[in-house]
Design an enzyme around this catalytic site. Sequence first.
Site, PDB file in Angstrom:
ATOM      1  N   GLU A  43      38.250  35.728  51.401  1.00  0.00           N
ATOM      2  CA  GLU A  43      37.034  34.949  52.170  1.00  0.00           C
ATOM      3  C   GLU A  43      35.895  34.469  50.540  1.00  0.00           C
ATOM      4  OE1 GLU A  43      35.293  37.838  54.573  1.00  0.00           O
ATOM      5  OE2 GLU A  43      34.045  35.844  55.108  1.00  0.00           O
ATOM      6  N   ARG A  79      45.391  49.086  50.398  1.00  0.00           N
ATOM      7  CA  ARG A  79      44.243  49.073  48.704  1.00  0.00           C
ATOM      8  C   ARG A  79      43.837  49.550  47.946  1.00  0.00           C
ATOM      9  NH1 ARG A  79      40.452  46.338  51.483  1.00  0.00           N
ATOM     10  NH2 ARG A  79      38.605  46.068  50.526  1.00  0.00           N
ATOM     11  N   LYS A 136      33.159  44.176  48.273  1.00  0.00           N
ATOM     12  CA  LYS A 136      32.047  42.900  47.950  1.00  0.00           C
ATOM     13  C   LYS A 136      30.649  42.740  47.907  1.00  0.00           C
ATOM     14  CE  LYS A 136      35.062  39.629  49.648  1.00  0.00           C
ATOM     15  NZ  LYS A 136      36.033  38.743  50.046  1.00  0.00           N
TER      16      LYS A 136
HETATM   17  P1  ATP Z   1      35.773  43.619  50.075  1.00  0.00           P
HETATM   18  O1  ATP Z   1      36.150  44.746  51.572  1.00  0.00           O
HETATM   19  O2  ATP Z   1      36.101  43.707  48.773  1.00  0.00           O
HETATM   20  O3  ATP Z   1      35.388  42.584  50.647  1.00  0.00           O
HETATM   21  P2  ATP Z   1      38.215  41.809  51.230  1.00  0.00           P
HETATM   22  O4  ATP Z   1      39.001  42.091  51.634  1.00  0.00           O
HETATM   23  O5  ATP Z   1      37.062  41.141  52.973  1.00  0.00           O
HETATM   24  O6  ATP Z   1      37.550  43.044  50.272  1.00  0.00           O
HETATM   25  P3  ATP Z   1      39.188  39.422  51.075  1.00  0.00           P
HETATM   26  O7  ATP Z   1      38.404  38.253  50.479  1.00  0.00           O
HETATM   27  O8  ATP Z   1      39.203  39.398  52.104  1.00  0.00           O
HETATM   28  O9  ATP Z   1      38.850  40.706  51.067  1.00  0.00           O
HETATM   29  O10 ATP Z   1      40.494  39.563  50.386  1.00  0.00           O
HETATM   30  C1  ATP Z   1      41.508  39.090  50.075  1.00  0.00           C
HETATM   31  C2  ATP Z   1      43.238  39.575  49.681  1.00  0.00           C
HETATM   32  O11 ATP Z   1      42.675  40.526  49.288  1.00  0.00           O
HETATM   33  C3  ATP Z   1      43.127  40.331  51.618  1.00  0.00           C
HETATM   34  O12 ATP Z   1      44.598  40.144  51.902  1.00  0.00           O
HETATM   35  C4  ATP Z   1      42.558  41.669  51.301  1.00  0.00           C
HETATM   36  O13 ATP Z   1      43.532  42.710  51.599  1.00  0.00           O
HETATM   37  C5  ATP Z   1      43.020  41.785  49.392  1.00  0.00           C
HETATM   38  N1  ATP Z   1      42.264  42.853  49.065  1.00  0.00           N
HETATM   39  C6  ATP Z   1      40.772  43.323  48.866  1.00  0.00           C
HETATM   40  N2  ATP Z   1      40.499  44.149  48.779  1.00  0.00           N
HETATM   41  C7  ATP Z   1      41.792  44.987  48.015  1.00  0.00           C
HETATM   42  C8  ATP Z   1      41.606  46.122  46.868  1.00  0.00           C
HETATM   43  N3  ATP Z   1      40.899  46.569  46.938  1.00  0.00           N
HETATM   44  N4  ATP Z   1      42.863  46.625  47.558  1.00  0.00           N
HETATM   45  C9  ATP Z   1      43.862  45.512  47.113  1.00  0.00           C
HETATM   46  N5  ATP Z   1      44.090  44.171  47.910  1.00  0.00           N
HETATM   47  C10 ATP Z   1      42.792  43.850  48.721  1.00  0.00           C
HETATM   48 MG    MG Z   2      37.601  40.299  53.838  1.00  0.00          MG
END
Ligand code: ATP
Ligand code: MG
Length: 568
Positions: A43, A267, A277
Amino acid sequence: MTDENTESPETRTNSNFLRDQMAEDVRTKKYGTAHVQTRFPPEPNGYLHIGHAKAICLDFGLADEFGGKTNLRFDDTNPEKEEQEYVDSIQEDVRWLGFEWDRLCYASDYFGQLYEWAIQLIQAGKAYVDDLSAEEIRAHRGTLTEPGKDSPYRNRTVEENLDLFTRMKTGEFPDGSRVLRAKIDMGSPNVNMRDPVMYRILHATHHRTGDEWCIYPMYDYAHGQSDSIEHVTHSMCTLEFTDHQPLYRWFIEQLGIFPSQQIEFDRLNLTYTMLSKRKLLQLVQERHVSGWDDPRMPTLGGLRRRGFSPEALRTFCAAIGATRTNGTTDIEMLEHFQRDDLNRRARRAMAVLRPLKLVIDNYPDGQVEQFEVANNPEDETAGMRQVPFTREIYIEQDDFREVPPPKYYRLSPGKEVRLRGAYFVTAQSVVKDAEGNVVEVHCKYDPESRGGGTPDGRKVKSTMHWVSAAHAVPAEIRLYDRLFTKADPGDTAEGESFLSNLNPNSLEVLTGAKLEPSLASAKLEDRFQFERVGYFCLDGESTADKLVFNRTVPLRDSWAKIEKKSGA
Ligand code: ATP
Ligand code: MG
């Protein structure tokens, strides 16, 4: 790692269940062909961090292994938090990590298709417009132990729903006044299946579609179908989406479209590190750090500026693999892989961070000798360089004690040490300032010890780095430490936020460092081992007049120690 192992650590990826699943699906031709399609779906509401690196390595790395393709897809369904700045930085970071996408996609490209599918679901009696407020919807939702309650608007006719949804789209209603919901089951044990919201009204400008839309699909309505549109065969995501999978499948089944399979993995959590984020944005906005690329940030931009290499990050991601349970990885493990990479590749140099003048009384005044030293003892092809030696040099303040404590083998009055690649010297006297601090050490050298050994073969216990005073290049050195003092930064006293665990000493700036002259021509991508001190890289804020170096990691390998202790 042994010498016999000719495989690079990068390609020697650990086995993980995702790869096993993929291999099985390719073997059985699950989709009628052996083709693999993945996507990385960020995102665009922040910068990528090391957790995303793990997801990227899985999405791109596994597809690569099976000759498949990977799309970069921006899941840009939330116009309020998304910006072009993030879209740009994400592309830059994915490329820096070493991957190239097959197609660049945006969920917003599918807004038209998603809208048509919503109409289709309404027509099939599978979706309805609800006039309840967000708060009422929440109250009707039930809990994990109690079923939800039907909305009084749940049984509107198809005609009424079509009319209202079309008017939602044309902008007739204010934000939050109505939503479109899927008509599934308010009694489902899975709360995600209790008539989830598909569309909300939001009169907001989208970074790509502008003001074309005033209704926006929810992430849960957009994600599965976006996968389907792209014919994604293996939709890998983190475990928190496990309970959403039945909903994604429901939409796909109702619409009869390509059945993308979601597979969840753990994760990445790292000790002493915050990987959210939202919280990283808070650190930036409240100026606890200098920006998204502050070298203390776990963002890819921050790690890059700190001197981490894409190779080391990929090796780390391969080593942690993927599992089906969440855990926490020691930050030392990441540092270990970076140190290992730098040990093999970084050029050696001499840099004195906290200088103390050393005067060699019996060395001819005005004489300059050039000593030839290896750029990298681990890599012969790195060649040699010249380092100038003169009567006055700098050593580290820490390398001299007027009154040496027990087991102190470095310089002290009467003690002899080796100056790296040059001569043996013996300290004789000191000069002090008005406060009694040693500001200069006088010594004599043994001309027979040129190159670092003596004809009589006598031993010294210490070899120290040094820089010729007349040739020294001044620099600012930034020493970084962990941003948080607690292994779990979220572990706080009641009423405190994670900010209470910020490490007040995470940045130490040294302004008077003295570097060997070859470092004056350092470039941004260069990485160095400052001998006996640590690994460093040039910072982007450097100018010709003022060099700035960032410490990537100190030399000491605490991870290796941990590993040894645990018998691994
Ligand atoms: P955050 O919680 O940091 O805001 P998010 O999951 O909302 O992260 P996205 O932009 O939706 O961020 O993530 C893009 C991809 O990266 C998704 O498939 C998510 O599952 C993966 N991802 C995000 N954070 C992690 C992590 N800590 N470890 C592994 N994969 C991750
Ligand atoms: Mg997300």
